[in-house]
Design an enzyme around this catalytic site. Structure first.
Site, short mmCIF file in Angstrom:
data_model
loop_
_atom_site.label_atom_id
_atom_site.label_comp_id
_atom_site.label_asym_id
_atom_site.label_seq_id
_atom_site.Cartn_x
_atom_site.Cartn_y
_atom_site.Cartn_z
N LYS A 73 0.85 -1.19 0.00
CA LYS A 73 0.00 0.00 0.00
C LYS A 73 0.88 1.24 0.00
O LYS A 73 1.91 1.28 0.68
CB LYS A 73 -0.89 -0.03 1.24
N SER A 148 -9.83 1.86 2.61
CA SER A 148 -8.91 2.63 1.80
C SER A 148 -7.86 1.79 1.07
O SER A 148 -7.27 2.25 0.09
CB SER A 148 -8.20 3.67 2.67
N SER A 172 -10.11 -0.52 6.80
CA SER A 172 -9.46 -0.32 5.49
C SER A 172 -8.75 -1.53 4.92
O SER A 172 -8.34 -1.51 3.76
CB SER A 172 -8.47 0.84 5.57
#
Lengths: 484, 95
Positions: A73, A148, A172
């Site tokens: 990420k 997210s 997330s």
């Protein structure tokens, strides 16, 4: 034989050790797959194939994750690579060091490969808040992948990553894993060092894996967990093998169904799939017990006070001086700050910083922030009470399947309510995992549904054992989307 | 509906964020609805409840007071929007 990129990490490693293919073969196959499908998915922001290939050629396949590429990420620092948090604020930023999870992955032989799209500074539930691109759900590319960590989940689902790291502040990791039909684990607070993760809300943030199987998540947790003196919240605990309870069944397991997690307004198809999954657990030998978490309906309100308050402090570091965007020709220092932050941050980040600043401001602190911290105590107590009766909780991950791109962008409150079943986990500091439990039909699309298991703090080994038993019996992780 | 107490422009200035008129209007309405939603917390009796600041009550984490490797100057300056003579260049602070 199926394609290399269809393999789970454990299958990939078995292939390495049998000499059927090498880590370089796997990385080449992965890169070919990314080139073929990522134009339709847009999960990756960037990747450095040559560096990864050099690592693959030298990989020691006898290490715990030897030769396994892991996508990262864009909020986690990897030395020499960009780390933008999908924000214009950090355009061009190159990480000067490895996050602790990255050092640990490297030491275990894994190869960090590729930067994955996300909601800007991890603020969002759809990955639409990225300043760079919209990631699409591999099961229906007109829909969001969740967020997210949307890039981290979509890439695993589309077979353009074997596994990835995400971060979870209010869901997330688990919510995008659910919406993309893969497995996502949020470890307990303190289990994994956040050093090198760009901070959003420090009392809630936790790094965790997204993978095709529960076993793969356990293997990655084995590598990334542990005390780190760079993160004073990481806990010093005896070594633990998180794969120890995999391969078992559910006989004797006590699973609690929190009645507040089956609410009016949730998608009835999602509800029905989760109810079927609960029955399946019962058939597999689990004892199902109804429990109550009476303060559940306050969790979203508490979260959006605490998380924004912490974010307003954490994101104060973006001042356009040491790194990050700096406005041109400022009149004075105030103008320098105000325009740099206006130009660098997107709308959702500004909204949350403003809300967080407000709830911490003089005259409102007691009414909002202090009160939210007290309600947080009540929410934690709900879980403590429930875990006196059961080994784990079983519930939906998200009240809905993946929604259409653009559908909720103008309604932040509605977007926030999408996190209703994941947020309390972070407030309580416990662990949670989402595993696929079937599909619902929306228009012409088949969309995955996530089943969430929640365990008490630091009970990951048992939680993973329960999730793995359900996953193997239900078989949904073997299904894959057809991406062009 | 808009919260009577929230002045988005005023708070944005405290947070050092410039807003366009359009942003200020939109945020005022959106954050007003969020604040209205969190009003529900006021219906709970929290008297006698201790606040939770952290999921793990870990305090006073200490380590030996010995130096550790840190960022080299070049690495620390590499992402600076403006640097000179091995220093960060800042906007003038004193009039």
């Amino acid at each position: 034989m199926s394609e290399l990129t269809d393999l789970s990490i454990s299958e990939l490693q078995a292939g390495f050790r049998r000499g059927e293919f090498t880590p370089s073969d796997a990385l080449r196959a992965l890169e070919a797959r990314i080139s073929a499908v990522d134009p339709a998915i847009d999960a990756y922001l960037s990747r450095d194939f040559q560096t990864a290939l050099a690592a693959a050629e030298k990989a020691d396949i006898n290490l715990p994750l030897g030769g396994v590429p892991v996508g990262i990420k864009d909020a986690i620092n990897v030395l020499g690579e960009s780390c933008t948090c999908s924000s214009k604020m950090l355009a061009g930023f190159k990480s000067p060091y490895d996050a602790t999870v990255i050092s640990k992955l490297r030491a275990a032989g894994a190869i960090p490969y590729g930067r994955l799209n996300m909601d800007e500074f991890a603020m969002g539930s759809s990955t639409e808040n990225s300043a760079y691109k919209k990631t699409r759900n591999p099961w229906d590319t007109t829909r969001i992948p969740g967020g997210s960590s949307g890039g981290s989940a979509a890439s695993v689902a589309a077979r353009e990553a074997f596994a990835t790291l995400g971060s979870d502040t209010g869901g997330s990791i688990r919510q995008p894993a659910a919406l993309c039909g893969v497995v996502g684990l949020k470890p307990s607070y303190g289990r994994v060092s956040r050093y090198g993760l760009v901070a959003f809300a420090s009392s809630l943030d936790q790094i965790g894996p997204i993978a095709r199987t529960t076993r793969d998540c356990a293997s990655i947790l084995n590598v990334i967990a542990g005390k780190d003196f760079h993160d004073s919240t990481s806990l010093d605990l005896p070594g633990e093998d998180f794969t120890a309870k995999l391969g078992g069944d559910l006989k004797g397991a006590k699973l609690g169904v929190p009645k507040e997690y089956f609410v009016d307004g949730m998608n009835p198809q999602v509800r029905s799939k989760v109810e079927v999954a609960i029955k399946r657990c019962q058939e597999l030998g689990a004892e199902i017990i109804e429990v109550s978490l009476p303060h559940t309906s306050y969790a979203v309100g508490v979260y959006y006070i605490i998380a924004t308050a912490e974010a307003s402090a954490n994101l104060a570091r973006f001042d356009g001086v040491r790194y990050g965007h700096r406005a041109k020709n400022p009149r004075d220092l105030l103008d320098h700050y105000m325009r740099s932050r206006d130009e660098g941050f997107g709308s959702e980040v500004k909204r949350r910083i403003i809300l967080g600043t407000y709830v911490l401001s003089s005259g409102y602190y007691d009414a909002y922030y202090l009160r939210a911290q007290k309600v947080r105590t009540l929410i934690r107590q709900d879980f403590t009470n429930a875990f006196e009766k059961v080994d784990a909780l079983i519930c939906p991950t998200s009240p809905d399947a993946a929604f259409k791109i653009g559908e909720r962008v103008d309604d932040p409150l509605r977007m926030y309510l999408a996190d209703i079943f994941t947020i309390a986990t972070n407030l309580a500091g416990i662990c949670g995992i989402s595993v696929p439990c079937g599909f619902v039909k929306e228009d012409d699309a088949h969309l995955p549904v996530g089943l969430q298991f929640l365990g008490k703090a630091l009970d990951e080994t048992r939680l993973l054992g329960i999730a793995d038993a359900y996953e193997r019996a239900s078989g949904f992780t073997t299904q894959r989307p057809h991406v062009v | 509906m808009s919260s009577p107490n929230l002045d988005v422009r005023d708070v944005a200035r405290l947070a050092r964020i410039e807003l366009t008129d359009e942003e200020a209007t939109t945020f005022q309405a959106q954050l007003g609805r969020v604040l209205e939603y969190v009003e529900q917390l006021k219906t709970l009796d929290v008297s006698g409840v201790e606040p939770t600041a952290h999921a793990n009550p870990v305090f006073n984490v200490l380590r030996e007071d010995v130096s550790q490797p840190g960022l080299l100057r070049e690495a620390a300056l590499a992402n600076a929007p403006h640097s000179a003579n091995n220093l960060f260049v800042v906007t003038k602070v004193i009039e």
